[in-house]
Design a protein around this motif. Structure first.
Motif, PDB file in Angstrom:
ATOM      1  N   GLY A   1       0.816  -1.211   0.000  1.00 49.00           N
ATOM      2  CA  GLY A   1       0.000   0.000   0.000  1.00 49.00           C
ATOM      3  C   GLY A   1       0.849   1.260   0.000  1.00 49.00           C
ATOM      4  O   GLY A   1       0.529   2.253  -0.664  1.00 49.00           O
ATOM      5  N   SER A   2       1.957   1.219   0.755  1.00 46.24           N
ATOM      6  CA  SER A   2       2.855   2.379   0.792  1.00 46.24           C
ATOM      7  C   SER A   2       3.483   2.638  -0.572  1.00 46.24           C
ATOM      8  O   SER A   2       3.592   3.782  -1.024  1.00 46.24           O
ATOM      9  CB  SER A   2       3.945   2.161   1.849  1.00 46.24           C
ATOM     10  OG  SER A   2       3.380   2.038   3.140  1.00 46.24           O
TER      11      SER A   2
ATOM     12  N   VAL B   1      -9.657   2.392  -3.704  1.00 48.61           N
ATOM     13  CA  VAL B   1      -9.722   3.790  -3.280  1.00 48.61           C
ATOM     14  C   VAL B   1      -8.680   4.635  -4.014  1.00 48.61           C
ATOM     15  O   VAL B   1      -8.971   5.737  -4.504  1.00 48.61           O
ATOM     16  CB  VAL B   1      -9.526   3.883  -1.751  1.00 48.61           C
ATOM     17  CG1 VAL B   1      -9.168   5.297  -1.335  1.00 48.61           C
ATOM     18  CG2 VAL B   1     -10.791   3.442  -1.038  1.00 48.61           C
ATOM     19  N   ILE B   2      -7.461   4.146  -4.121  1.00 46.24           N
ATOM     20  CA  ILE B   2      -6.404   4.913  -4.780  1.00 46.24           C
ATOM     21  C   ILE B   2      -6.680   5.044  -6.269  1.00 46.24           C
ATOM     22  O   ILE B   2      -6.507   6.117  -6.865  1.00 46.24           O
ATOM     23  CB  ILE B   2      -5.025   4.268  -4.533  1.00 46.24           C
ATOM     24  CG1 ILE B   2      -4.620   4.475  -3.070  1.00 46.24           C
ATOM     25  CG2 ILE B   2      -3.968   4.854  -5.447  1.00 46.24           C
ATOM     26  CD1 ILE B   2      -3.289   3.892  -2.704  1.00 46.24           C
ATOM     27  N   LEU B   3      -7.131   3.964  -6.907  1.00 47.71           N
ATOM     28  CA  LEU B   3      -7.456   4.042  -8.328  1.00 47.71           C
ATOM     29  C   LEU B   3      -8.594   5.034  -8.567  1.00 47.71           C
ATOM     30  O   LEU B   3      -8.591   5.776  -9.554  1.00 47.71           O
ATOM     31  CB  LEU B   3      -7.833   2.659  -8.866  1.00 47.71           C
ATOM     32  CG  LEU B   3      -6.693   1.636  -8.943  1.00 47.71           C
ATOM     33  CD1 LEU B   3      -7.208   0.300  -9.441  1.00 47.71           C
ATOM     34  CD2 LEU B   3      -5.571   2.148  -9.844  1.00 47.71           C
ATOM     35  N   ASN B   4      -9.559   5.050  -7.676  1.00 50.31           N
ATOM     36  CA  ASN B   4     -10.642   6.020  -7.802  1.00 50.31           C
ATOM     37  C   ASN B   4     -10.124   7.444  -7.645  1.00 50.31           C
ATOM     38  O   ASN B   4     -10.513   8.349  -8.387  1.00 50.31           O
ATOM     39  CB  ASN B   4     -11.728   5.742  -6.760  1.00 50.31           C
ATOM     40  CG  ASN B   4     -12.940   6.646  -6.949  1.00 50.31           C
ATOM     41  OD1 ASN B   4     -13.615   6.571  -7.966  1.00 50.31           O
ATOM     42  ND2 ASN B   4     -13.206   7.510  -5.983  1.00 50.31           N
TER      43      ASN B   4
ATOM     44  N   ALA C   1       1.002   6.610  -6.753  1.00 47.75           N
ATOM     45  CA  ALA C   1      -0.137   7.490  -7.020  1.00 47.75           C
ATOM     46  C   ALA C   1       0.232   8.957  -6.808  1.00 47.75           C
ATOM     47  O   ALA C   1      -0.108   9.827  -7.619  1.00 47.75           O
ATOM     48  CB  ALA C   1      -1.317   7.111  -6.115  1.00 47.75           C
ATOM     49  N   ARG C   2       0.945   9.240  -5.724  1.00 44.80           N
ATOM     50  CA  ARG C   2       1.384  10.615  -5.480  1.00 44.80           C
ATOM     51  C   ARG C   2       2.332  11.093  -6.592  1.00 44.80           C
ATOM     52  O   ARG C   2       2.232  12.216  -7.076  1.00 44.80           O
ATOM     53  CB  ARG C   2       2.096  10.714  -4.134  1.00 44.80           C
ATOM     54  CG  ARG C   2       1.182  10.690  -2.922  1.00 44.80           C
ATOM     55  CD  ARG C   2       2.014  10.767  -1.651  1.00 44.80           C
ATOM     56  NE  ARG C   2       1.188  10.761  -0.467  1.00 44.80           N
ATOM     57  CZ  ARG C   2       0.688  11.852   0.100  1.00 44.80           C
ATOM     58  NH1 ARG C   2       0.930  13.036  -0.431  1.00 44.80           N
ATOM     59  NH2 ARG C   2      -0.047  11.779   1.186  1.00 44.80           N
TER      60      ARG C   2
ATOM     61  N   ALA D   1      -6.761   8.638   0.200  1.00 48.62           N
ATOM     62  CA  ALA D   1      -7.602   9.131  -0.891  1.00 48.62           C
ATOM     63  C   ALA D   1      -7.505  10.634  -1.112  1.00 48.62           C
ATOM     64  O   ALA D   1      -7.273  11.087  -2.234  1.00 48.62           O
ATOM     65  CB  ALA D   1      -9.055   8.740  -0.623  1.00 48.62           C
ATOM     66  N   ALA D   2      -7.695  11.410  -0.042  1.00 53.70           N
ATOM     67  CA  ALA D   2      -7.794  12.857  -0.209  1.00 53.70           C
ATOM     68  C   ALA D   2      -6.536  13.483  -0.812  1.00 53.70           C
ATOM     69  O   ALA D   2      -6.638  14.251  -1.780  1.00 53.70           O
ATOM     70  CB  ALA D   2      -8.147  13.515   1.129  1.00 53.70           C
TER      71      ALA D   2
END
Length: 624
Positions: free
Chosen positions: A93-94, A600-603, A100-101, A270-271
């Protein structure tokens, strides 16, 4: 070693340990699968403990502590497989969050990476390469094909082709002429040209963009701060539910399963990803947001307030009409006027020359030019004596012909400038210049209403007649004419008391109003530094449509962030209930939680894209 590389290394160790243990490899005495899983989990626990202590020292407490508790509890309860699965899921996840970031920040980071560093300075008859920090106002620079312009300046050569895509999002090069303004960070897409610096590197356009981009990556939106607050109470709630499941069932493994499905929390993933993605998406559209807080504030605005001059209108001299004397060719009159005006620095002169060139009129070089500031200019064009300017300068006390009187009456009472043209001493044409409405103003307001703006207001220092002419065309809800900066601030405060407001302006006198709105948007393409500094958002193109694009992106981004938070917490809550009643083992719970995190991250990454039909239409309009 960077933290990103360390997290990837820990993920590799945990994955290798999990696979080795599952394969049942015999590595010697004492090396059972349980031992391998335990040793593979311990490095992740150690790094996580250090991270939690470090955050605690600066006053931050997050739900990562749940991961530490769940892995430690799994080892204490002799559940090494569950521990290593949680370790894999947490480390994975990290790494996924890092990806993602990184993807969301790529566009903003690209701004800093392409900052100009070298300038070709002309000193006497030679060329010297210097750092951009050494360029002074007034220096003459050479810009070669493909070079990034080092500072703001003006074009000294006759023509230039400039690629502004990295700054404004415009896909096609702009073709500029001698005297036109140049902006740092753009690229020479044509032949080599000369320019004169009008600003030092630190005060140039691109340096300001980079500063705002850096602020955009560090500022935290209210929704992101709210996520942090949720994380604070989620930790004790999770521990309480886990303890209750253990107490009611008498089975500590049930409590462990509850801890596992709450590790880690999609709320805090997510945010940030969604908001950084939204800011990045806006930057690609030529809209620079000074942080996630500006984006969230824009998403909540329902009232749009506009300055008139330079915002809803062009803010310059636009030809809105002309009348030629009987027997005179209007195009020939315009050609003669534009030929003469080539020698004048007046704003009307630039507009006239540009209009003539767009009509493909062949201009001639003027001779024997004399100009009287504020009155007019005269000279020879093709051996014809041409004079242009005010009535008193051009025709003095001569009687005005009937055709000219009738033409002037059509614009009676309007805030226009009339340029009189004489050819060989005879009045040949009248040209009427005014502050015309932007071509995209109507479409922009329609797109804003579609995006959720329910009230539109216009503020202007012009008189009521000029304001009414624009207001009726745009069907605005409120007009305020004869407004000085103080009156504009008061009007913005009044509207803000009713509903969240966005204020759009471009001039220095708009800066106080921009600062007092819920969110201020500056039309920054013309270099209005004071308004850009006071604003929360800067439009990098000289068009109004990107305002609607910005609102659409902001609303969509906030919606995606909320979706991710609510869905992530809701799904995690359901999984905790299932785990508490024994329907999910710790290993199964870890897999379920990882699926939730990935979803959640893909969204959240959807904020980088175009989105729903309303947003896509607004974004497309902003780029056209």
């Amino acid at each position: 070693m960077s933290e990103g590389i360390l997290r990837k290394l820990l993920l590799a160790i945990a994955l290798a340990g999990l696979a080795t243990g599952l394969a049942g490899a015999d590595l010697g005495t004492g090396w059972t699968p349980g031992t391998i899983w335990t040793l593979s989990t311990l490095p992740v626990i150690a790094l996580l403990a250090v991270s939690i202590v470090r955050d605690f020292m600066i006053g931050r407490v997050g739900v990562d502590a749940i991961a530490l508790v769940s892995m430690s509890a799994a080892l204490l309860l002799d559940q090494p497989l569950a521990a290593v699965v949680v370790a894999v899921m947490y480390a994975g996840g990290s790494v996924l969050e890092d990806y993602a970031r990184g993807r969301a920040q790529r566009e903003l980071r690209a701004l800093s990476d392409r900052s100009p560093r070298i300038a070709h300075l002309q000193v006497g008859g030679r060329l010297e390469d210097v750092a951009v920090e050494r360029v002074e106002v007034g220096d003459e620079l050479l810009v070669r094909a493909g070079d990034v312009l080092p500072v703001d300046g003006v074009l000294l050569g006759e023509t230039a082709a400039i690629d502004e895509s990295a700054v404004t999002g415009e896909p096609l090069p702009r073709h500029l002429r001698q005297g036109d303004r140049l902006f740092s960070g753009t690229v020479n897409a044509g032949e080599t040209f000369r320019m004169r610096a009008t600003a030092m590197a630190r005060a140039s356009t691109y340096a300001g963009i980079v500063r705002m981009a850096e602020a955009a990556q560090t500022a935290r939106a209210p929704l992101m701060r709210m996520a942090d607050r949720f994380a604070l109470w989620l930790l004790p709630v999770t521990l309480a539910v886990a303890g209750l499941a253990w107490w009611l069932s008498g089975d500590p493994v049930r409590g462990l399963a509850v801890l596992v499905v709450a590790t880690p929390c999609p709320l805090i993933l997510a945010a940030p990803v969604a908001f950084i993605g939204g800011v990045s998406r806006a930057a690609k559209a030529g809209v620079l947001m000074k942080g996630s807080a500006a984006l969230e504030a824009l998403a909540g605005a329902t009232t749009a307030i506009f300055d008139k001059t330079g915002t809803l209108t062009h803010g310059g001299a636009e030809l809105i009409g002309m009348e030629a004397a009987p027997g005179r060719d209007p195009d020939e009159c315009l050609r003669l006027l534009a030929s003469l005006e080539q020698a004048s620095p007046h704003v009307v002169a630039a507009a006239v020359v540009e209009i003539a060139r767009t009509r493909d009129l062949a201009l001639s070089p003027p001779r024997d030019v004399r100009e009287q500031r504020g009155a007019g200019v005269e000279g020879l064009v093709d051996d014809v004596r041409v004079r242009a300017g005010s009535r008193s300068y051009v025709v003095d006390d001569a009687e005005t012909p009937l055709w000219a009187e009738r033409a002037a009456l059509r614009y009676a009472g309007q805030p226009i400038l009339i340029v009189h043209l004489t050819i060989d001493g005879r009045l040949a044409a009248l040209f009427f210049f005014g502050d015309s409405l932007r071509g995209d103003a109507l479409d922009t307001l329609a797109a804003l209403r579609e995006a959720g703006i329910t009230r539109t207001v216009m503020l202007t220092g012009d008189d009521s007649d000029a304001a009414t002419r624009i207001g009726e065309t745009l069907r605005l809800d409120r007009l305020l004419a004869n407004a000085d900066p103080a009156a504009k601030v008061a009007a913005v405060a009044e509207e803000r008391a009713r509903a969240p407001t966005l204020m759009v302006g471009d001039g220095i006198n708009d800066a106080p109003a921009l600062a007092s709105a819920t969110v201020g948007i500056a039309m920054g393409a013309r270099g209005a530094t004071a308004s850009s500094e006071a604003a929360d958002i800067v439009i990098l193109t000289d068009r109004l449509k990107p305002v609607a694009t910005a609102v659409a992106i902001a609303r969509r981004t906030r919606g995606i962030a909320l979706q991710s938070i609510v869905a992530g917490i809701g799904l995690s809550g359901v999984a905790m209930v299932f785990a508490a009643f024994g329907y999910l083992t710790p290993v199964a719970g870890a897999l379920v939680q990882e699926a939730i995190d990935v979803a959640v991250i893909l969204n959240a990454l959807r904020a980088l894209g175009g989105g729903d039909p309303t947003a896509r239409r607004a974004i497309k309009a902003g780029r056209s």
